[in-house]
Scaffold this motif. Sequence first.
Motif, PDB file in Angstrom:
ATOM      1  N   ASP A  23      33.354  41.173  51.376  1.00 16.18           N
ATOM      2  CA  ASP A  23      32.633  42.338  50.834  1.00 16.18           C
ATOM      3  C   ASP A  23      33.062  42.644  49.403  1.00 16.18           C
ATOM      4  O   ASP A  23      32.348  43.322  48.657  1.00 16.18           O
ATOM      5  N   LYS A  24      34.209  42.127  48.964  1.00 10.90           N
ATOM      6  CA  LYS A  24      34.664  42.275  47.568  1.00 10.90           C
ATOM      7  C   LYS A  24      34.679  40.916  46.863  1.00 10.90           C
ATOM      8  O   LYS A  24      35.436  40.700  45.905  1.00 10.90           O
ATOM      9  N   LEU A  25      33.856  40.028  47.361  1.00  5.67           N
ATOM     10  CA  LEU A  25      33.746  38.659  46.822  1.00  5.67           C
ATOM     11  C   LEU A  25      35.126  38.003  46.675  1.00  5.67           C
ATOM     12  O   LEU A  25      35.385  37.270  45.726  1.00  5.67           O
ATOM     13  N   ALA A  27      37.986  39.088  45.867  1.00  3.87           N
ATOM     14  CA  ALA A  27      38.786  39.406  44.676  1.00  3.87           C
ATOM     15  C   ALA A  27      40.275  39.444  45.032  1.00  3.87           C
ATOM     16  O   ALA A  27      40.672  39.854  46.127  1.00  3.87           O
ATOM     17  N   LYS A  60      28.800  33.462  49.185  1.00  2.72           N
ATOM     18  CA  LYS A  60      28.552  33.818  47.790  1.00  2.72           C
ATOM     19  C   LYS A  60      29.691  33.482  46.827  1.00  2.72           C
ATOM     20  O   LYS A  60      29.446  33.093  45.690  1.00  2.72           O
ATOM     21  N   ALA A  64      35.885  36.073  43.071  1.00  2.00           N
ATOM     22  CA  ALA A  64      35.197  36.612  41.874  1.00  2.00           C
ATOM     23  C   ALA A  64      36.169  37.207  40.873  1.00  2.00           C
ATOM     24  O   ALA A  64      35.761  37.982  40.001  1.00  2.00           O
ATOM     25  N   ALA A  66      40.365  38.562  39.596  1.00  2.00           N
ATOM     26  CA  ALA A  66      41.373  39.564  39.949  1.00  2.00           C
ATOM     27  C   ALA A  66      40.635  40.820  40.386  1.00  2.00           C
ATOM     28  O   ALA A  66      39.505  41.068  39.929  1.00  2.00           O
ATOM     29  N   ASP A  67      41.257  41.597  41.259  1.00  2.00           N
ATOM     30  CA  ASP A  67      40.614  42.834  41.716  1.00  2.00           C
ATOM     31  C   ASP A  67      40.671  43.860  40.584  1.00  2.00           C
ATOM     32  O   ASP A  67      41.741  44.401  40.263  1.00  2.00           O
ATOM     33  N   ILE A  68      39.515  44.103  39.976  1.00  2.00           N
ATOM     34  CA  ILE A  68      39.451  44.937  38.768  1.00  2.00           C
ATOM     35  C   ILE A  68      39.876  46.381  39.071  1.00  2.00           C
ATOM     36  O   ILE A  68      40.408  47.071  38.203  1.00  2.00           O
ATOM     37  N   PHE A 107      31.026  31.788  43.469  1.00  2.00           N
ATOM     38  CA  PHE A 107      31.627  32.251  42.212  1.00  2.00           C
ATOM     39  C   PHE A 107      33.130  31.937  42.171  1.00  2.00           C
ATOM     40  O   PHE A 107      33.871  32.298  43.091  1.00  2.00           O
ATOM     41  N   LEU A 109      35.341  32.966  39.319  1.00  2.00           N
ATOM     42  CA  LEU A 109      35.379  33.640  38.013  1.00  2.00           C
ATOM     43  C   LEU A 109      36.767  34.220  37.770  1.00  2.00           C
ATOM     44  O   LEU A 109      37.454  34.622  38.719  1.00  2.00           O
ATOM     45  N   GLY A 110      37.151  34.281  36.502  1.00  2.00           N
ATOM     46  CA  GLY A 110      38.430  34.890  36.156  1.00  2.00           C
ATOM     47  C   GLY A 110      39.559  34.297  36.987  1.00  2.00           C
ATOM     48  O   GLY A 110      39.775  33.080  36.997  1.00  2.00           O
ATOM     49  N   PRO A 133      35.319  35.258  32.453  1.00  2.00           N
ATOM     50  CA  PRO A 133      34.563  36.311  31.752  1.00  2.00           C
ATOM     51  C   PRO A 133      35.401  37.497  31.302  1.00  2.00           C
ATOM     52  O   PRO A 133      34.861  38.572  31.027  1.00  2.00           O
ATOM     53  N   GLU A 134      36.727  37.314  31.179  1.00  2.00           N
ATOM     54  CA  GLU A 134      37.605  38.457  30.893  1.00  2.00           C
ATOM     55  C   GLU A 134      37.270  39.176  29.585  1.00  2.00           C
ATOM     56  O   GLU A 134      37.483  40.383  29.476  1.00  2.00           O
ATOM     57  N   LEU A 137      35.595  42.344  29.626  1.00  2.00           N
ATOM     58  CA  LEU A 137      36.365  43.524  30.039  1.00  2.00           C
ATOM     59  C   LEU A 137      37.387  43.924  28.976  1.00  2.00           C
ATOM     60  O   LEU A 137      38.233  44.786  29.223  1.00  2.00           O
TER      61      LEU A 137
HETATM   62  N1  COA Z   1      37.219  42.992  41.429  1.00  2.00           N
HETATM   63  C1  COA Z   1      36.927  43.969  42.279  1.00  2.00           C
HETATM   64  N2  COA Z   1      35.764  44.041  42.961  1.00  2.00           N
HETATM   65  C2  COA Z   1      34.871  43.077  42.748  1.00  2.00           C
HETATM   66  C3  COA Z   1      35.096  42.017  41.854  1.00  2.00           C
HETATM   67  C4  COA Z   1      36.335  42.002  41.179  1.00  2.00           C
HETATM   68  N3  COA Z   1      36.661  41.010  40.331  1.00  2.00           N
HETATM   69  N4  COA Z   1      34.007  41.203  41.855  1.00  2.00           N
HETATM   70  C5  COA Z   1      33.127  41.755  42.708  1.00  2.00           C
HETATM   71  N5  COA Z   1      33.650  42.879  43.258  1.00  2.00           N
HETATM   72  C6  COA Z   1      33.015  43.765  44.233  1.00  2.00           C
HETATM   73  C7  COA Z   1      31.927  44.628  43.598  1.00  2.00           C
HETATM   74  O1  COA Z   1      32.502  45.756  42.966  1.00  2.00           O
HETATM   75  C8  COA Z   1      31.110  44.962  44.813  1.00  2.00           C
HETATM   76  O2  COA Z   1      31.770  45.982  45.560  1.00  2.00           O
HETATM   77  P1  COA Z   1      30.945  47.238  46.139  1.00  2.00           P
HETATM   78  O3  COA Z   1      29.937  46.632  47.084  1.00  2.00           O
HETATM   79  O4  COA Z   1      31.982  48.058  46.825  1.00  2.00           O
HETATM   80  O5  COA Z   1      30.311  47.890  44.953  1.00  2.00           O
HETATM   81  C9  COA Z   1      31.174  43.696  45.653  1.00  2.00           C
HETATM   82  O6  COA Z   1      32.332  43.004  45.215  1.00  2.00           O
HETATM   83  C10 COA Z   1      29.988  42.790  45.471  1.00  2.00           C
HETATM   84  O7  COA Z   1      29.844  42.498  44.077  1.00  2.00           O
HETATM   85  P2  COA Z   1      28.496  42.728  43.248  1.00  2.00           P
HETATM   86  O8  COA Z   1      28.864  42.901  41.816  1.00  2.00           O
HETATM   87  O9  COA Z   1      27.702  43.835  43.865  1.00  2.00           O
HETATM   88  O10 COA Z   1      27.743  41.347  43.491  1.00  2.00           O
HETATM   89  P3  COA Z   1      26.659  40.664  42.544  1.00  2.00           P
HETATM   90  O11 COA Z   1      26.079  39.544  43.325  1.00  2.00           O
HETATM   91  O12 COA Z   1      25.730  41.697  41.995  1.00  2.00           O
HETATM   92  O13 COA Z   1      27.486  40.078  41.304  1.00  2.00           O
HETATM   93  C11 COA Z   1      29.311  38.905  40.260  1.00  2.00           C
HETATM   94  C12 COA Z   1      28.394  39.030  41.493  1.00  2.00           C
HETATM   95  C13 COA Z   1      30.384  37.896  40.596  1.00  2.00           C
HETATM   96  C14 COA Z   1      28.493  38.383  39.071  1.00  2.00           C
HETATM   97  C15 COA Z   1      29.918  40.271  39.913  1.00  2.00           C
HETATM   98  O14 COA Z   1      30.496  40.808  41.107  1.00  2.00           O
HETATM   99  C16 COA Z   1      30.989  40.243  38.857  1.00  2.00           C
HETATM  100  O15 COA Z   1      30.682  40.101  37.686  1.00  2.00           O
HETATM  101  N6  COA Z   1      32.276  40.377  39.267  1.00  2.00           N
HETATM  102  C17 COA Z   1      33.379  40.466  38.336  1.00  2.00           C
HETATM  103  C18 COA Z   1      33.667  39.109  37.717  1.00  2.00           C
HETATM  104  C19 COA Z   1      34.801  39.235  36.721  1.00  2.00           C
HETATM  105  O16 COA Z   1      34.704  39.835  35.679  1.00  2.00           O
HETATM  106  N7  COA Z   1      35.933  38.604  37.076  1.00  2.00           N
HETATM  107  C20 COA Z   1      37.083  38.586  36.235  1.00  2.00           C
HETATM  108  C21 COA Z   1      37.981  39.708  36.576  1.00  2.00           C
HETATM  109  S1  COA Z   1      39.408  39.713  35.510  1.00  2.00           S
END
Ligand code: COA
Length: 259
Positions: A23-25, A27, A60, A64, A66-68, A107, A109-110, A133-134, A137
Amino acid sequence: MTYSTLLTQLENGILTITINRPDKLNALNAAVFTDISNAVDEVNNNPAIKSAIITGSGAKAFVAGADITEFAGLTKESAMALAKRGQDIFFKIEHSKKPIIAAVNGFALGGGCELAMACHFRIASDNAKFGQPEVNLGLIPGYGGTQRLTQLIGKGRALELLISASIIDAAAALRYGLVNYVVPPEELLDKAKSLLQVINSKAPIAVAKCIETTNAVFDENKNGFEEEIKAFGECFDTVDMKEGTSAFLQKRKPIFVAK
Ligand code: COA
């Protein structure tokens, strides 16, 4: 062992480690870091485990990032401590004596890309996406991403990804050499397991020494060629080297005992 954020399954000497926060991909939060660190220890301490796969739960995401949400309230000092913790754990994966490969199922990412890059090699499903993609941020990678991405795909391609935050698909990752294979999602784990079955049939100490000497290429405190001479010599002290060479001459399959 059981973990709060990981699912693990041991089959034919291969431990499949699935990061389980779909649910948090998936993270990477503090709990996932602790669990991954303990799981890598389990891989290396349990003689029943010969190698491991790291993958993500759900269709999916591998991870995705680190947990932001955990970045809120960090100071310069605590952010440095977080980066050090991440780097130490990923270093532990990279220096694992037993092979650990990433099966990237979405995914990466990061921190997810950084985790995959710390593994010994990577296989991707055709829906996988990679990126750092940092800069979106106002950040840079902290878990070794600037270093390992450059090692794996070269400076020009690495810098383009790092400073543009571009996301590449599995086909580009294959072209760049970031992954070794791209397969349909339903074949990902089977492909990873079949590669590890081959590796698991080889002499474990020799496999560990290949990992160690290859890592030495990127360690400025080591002369990789000298490390190779030392490791080559040490193989001659192993039971498995005597078994491997005898089995070849006797035209039979070797039986390795990791000694
Ligand atoms: N940290 C914390 N939570 C994250 C996360 C992360 N890196 N990536 C995704 N999540 C969470 C979202 O906040 C969301 O939570 P919610 O349902 O409680 O709101 C859930 O995971 C699903 O993600 P969502 O963004 O709704 O899915 P999407 O399909 O629209 O987008 C991504 C997918 C991967 C493109 C997008 O989640 C994203 O850009 N994530 C961050 C990637 C990133 O910058 N990573 C580097 C971190 S340093």
